[in-house]
Design a protein around this motif. Sequence first.
Motif, PDB file in Angstrom:
ATOM      1  N   GLU A 116      17.738 -24.774  35.077  1.00  0.00           N
ATOM      2  CA  GLU A 116      16.419 -24.167  35.240  1.00  0.00           C
ATOM      3  C   GLU A 116      16.023 -24.094  36.711  1.00  0.00           C
ATOM      4  O   GLU A 116      16.390 -24.951  37.510  1.00  0.00           O
ATOM      5  N   ARG A 117      15.278 -23.046  37.049  1.00  0.00           N
ATOM      6  CA  ARG A 117      14.745 -22.918  38.400  1.00  0.00           C
ATOM      7  C   ARG A 117      13.433 -22.130  38.342  1.00  0.00           C
ATOM      8  O   ARG A 117      13.202 -21.376  37.399  1.00  0.00           O
ATOM      9  N   TYR A 118      12.586 -22.323  39.338  1.00  0.00           N
ATOM     10  CA  TYR A 118      11.319 -21.609  39.408  1.00  0.00           C
ATOM     11  C   TYR A 118      11.420 -20.442  40.388  1.00  0.00           C
ATOM     12  O   TYR A 118      12.032 -20.558  41.450  1.00  0.00           O
ATOM     13  N   ILE A 119      10.808 -19.326  40.014  1.00  0.00           N
ATOM     14  CA  ILE A 119      10.732 -18.142  40.858  1.00  0.00           C
ATOM     15  C   ILE A 119       9.253 -17.793  41.060  1.00  0.00           C
ATOM     16  O   ILE A 119       8.474 -17.823  40.108  1.00  0.00           O
ATOM     17  N   PHE A 120       8.909 -17.452  42.281  1.00  0.00           N
ATOM     18  CA  PHE A 120       7.524 -17.105  42.607  1.00  0.00           C
ATOM     19  C   PHE A 120       7.180 -15.695  42.136  1.00  0.00           C
ATOM     20  O   PHE A 120       7.990 -14.778  42.249  1.00  0.00           O
ATOM     21  N   ILE A 121       5.986 -15.531  41.581  1.00  0.00           N
ATOM     22  CA  ILE A 121       5.490 -14.203  41.198  1.00  0.00           C
ATOM     23  C   ILE A 121       4.544 -13.711  42.292  1.00  0.00           C
ATOM     24  O   ILE A 121       3.487 -14.307  42.524  1.00  0.00           O
ATOM     25  N   SER A 122       4.918 -12.646  42.949  1.00  0.00           N
ATOM     26  CA  SER A 122       4.066 -12.100  44.002  1.00  0.00           C
ATOM     27  C   SER A 122       2.854 -11.406  43.382  1.00  0.00           C
ATOM     28  O   SER A 122       2.898 -10.988  42.215  1.00  0.00           O
ATOM     29  N   PRO A 123       1.766 -11.270  44.128  1.00  0.00           N
ATOM     30  CA  PRO A 123       0.583 -10.559  43.606  1.00  0.00           C
ATOM     31  C   PRO A 123       0.905  -9.132  43.155  1.00  0.00           C
ATOM     32  O   PRO A 123       0.350  -8.661  42.160  1.00  0.00           O
ATOM     33  N   ALA A 124       1.800  -8.454  43.880  1.00  0.00           N
ATOM     34  CA  ALA A 124       2.169  -7.074  43.517  1.00  0.00           C
ATOM     35  C   ALA A 124       2.854  -7.041  42.156  1.00  0.00           C
ATOM     36  O   ALA A 124       2.589  -6.156  41.336  1.00  0.00           O
ATOM     37  N   LEU A 125       3.743  -7.999  41.912  1.00  0.00           N
ATOM     38  CA  LEU A 125       4.417  -8.077  40.609  1.00  0.00           C
ATOM     39  C   LEU A 125       3.438  -8.501  39.522  1.00  0.00           C
ATOM     40  O   LEU A 125       3.468  -7.959  38.408  1.00  0.00           O
ATOM     41  N   LYS A 126       2.574  -9.452  39.849  1.00  0.00           N
ATOM     42  CA  LYS A 126       1.615  -9.957  38.861  1.00  0.00           C
ATOM     43  C   LYS A 126       0.720  -8.841  38.344  1.00  0.00           C
ATOM     44  O   LYS A 126       0.395  -8.786  37.144  1.00  0.00           O
ATOM     45  N   LYS A 127       0.332  -7.944  39.222  1.00  0.00           N
ATOM     46  CA  LYS A 127      -0.515  -6.812  38.832  1.00  0.00           C
ATOM     47  C   LYS A 127       0.165  -5.974  37.747  1.00  0.00           C
ATOM     48  O   LYS A 127      -0.464  -5.568  36.762  1.00  0.00           O
ATOM     49  N   ILE A 128       1.459  -5.736  37.922  1.00  0.00           N
ATOM     50  CA  ILE A 128       2.232  -4.954  36.948  1.00  0.00           C
ATOM     51  C   ILE A 128       2.371  -5.721  35.638  1.00  0.00           C
ATOM     52  O   ILE A 128       2.244  -5.158  34.549  1.00  0.00           O
ATOM     53  N   LEU A 129       2.635  -7.032  35.736  1.00  0.00           N
ATOM     54  CA  LEU A 129       2.836  -7.858  34.547  1.00  0.00           C
ATOM     55  C   LEU A 129       1.567  -7.981  33.707  1.00  0.00           C
ATOM     56  O   LEU A 129       1.629  -7.996  32.467  1.00  0.00           O
ATOM     57  N   ILE A 130       0.417  -8.060  34.363  1.00  0.00           N
ATOM     58  CA  ILE A 130      -0.865  -8.153  33.636  1.00  0.00           C
ATOM     59  C   ILE A 130      -1.078  -6.911  32.782  1.00  0.00           C
ATOM     60  O   ILE A 130      -1.452  -6.995  31.603  1.00  0.00           O
TER      61      ILE A 130
END
Length: 302
Positions: free
Chosen positions: A174-188
């Motif tokens: 397992e590893r953690y990956i950061f979600i950028s604000p630009a990606l988060k906007k799309i995911l929401i």
Amino acid sequence: MFLDDVMQEYIYHCLAKGFTKKTMINKRQELKQLKSFLEEKRAITELENITIHDLKAYVRTKQSSGLKPQSIVSMFKMIKAFFSWCEKEEYIKENIAKKVETPKLPKKILKGFTIQEVDKMINSFTYKNYFEARNKAIIAMLSDCGLRAMEIRGLRTVNVKETTILVNGKGNKERYIFISPALKKILIKYERIKKEYFKGKTVSTDCYFLSYKGSELSHVGLDNVIKEAGRRAGIEDKRVSPHTFRHFFSVQCILNGIDIYTLSKLLGHSELQTTQTYLQSLEDLELINKAMASSPLMNLAK
């Protein structure tokens, strides 16, 4: 020890390590072929009787069959892994496979995506329905997180947090990956459309990206999404695949100042050498720009 017994034990060892189904199929097939060769061509049934000459003969047989150098190298990596395990278990004194030379491969520069091409692929999809939104989110996540195909297909909804993604990689690491604000906007937006689409429908898995049936996205299904993105963006002279997106992520990380050790962790590589192969594919212009930015004299002049 009988070769058959040792190979069976090794297979169970690999299963316990959590190797993927595809990897296990390849390992079983390669060990079966090696066993058949040793028994039929060299009259060997016991592990201790295998010599470096037997393994060299096995490689020559592969070459004479017309197998491509890349395939032979990939095949022999599995053989080396088996003998390495045998050495660790003290079934043999040394890993004789290390001494066997395999065909040298020409170094090929992977023609990676430009930022403009990635932007075109992401924006080639809209939010007009679930599939458009899902595909946009997939391409965006591949570009911004550098996930493997198996990782994005197996990504669990519960592991997509506010600012991070918990990824289950090769060998169940397992590893953690950061979600950028630009990606988060799309995911929401994707999550909102996904919730509406599956309201009242049966969903059989907790996977973040779902097929139209509410099941895990298949390997072919993911490949179709990626190929469609490339087609819509008009990309014809480059390989449009999860690996090329992973390469894009790696190159952008290096060019933006992330060190190779950090990048190796982000990619989920167990060995630093694997990460270094991504650096070999940096184009000359990118290398020049990076060298200019790190020039000691240029920095002294600031």
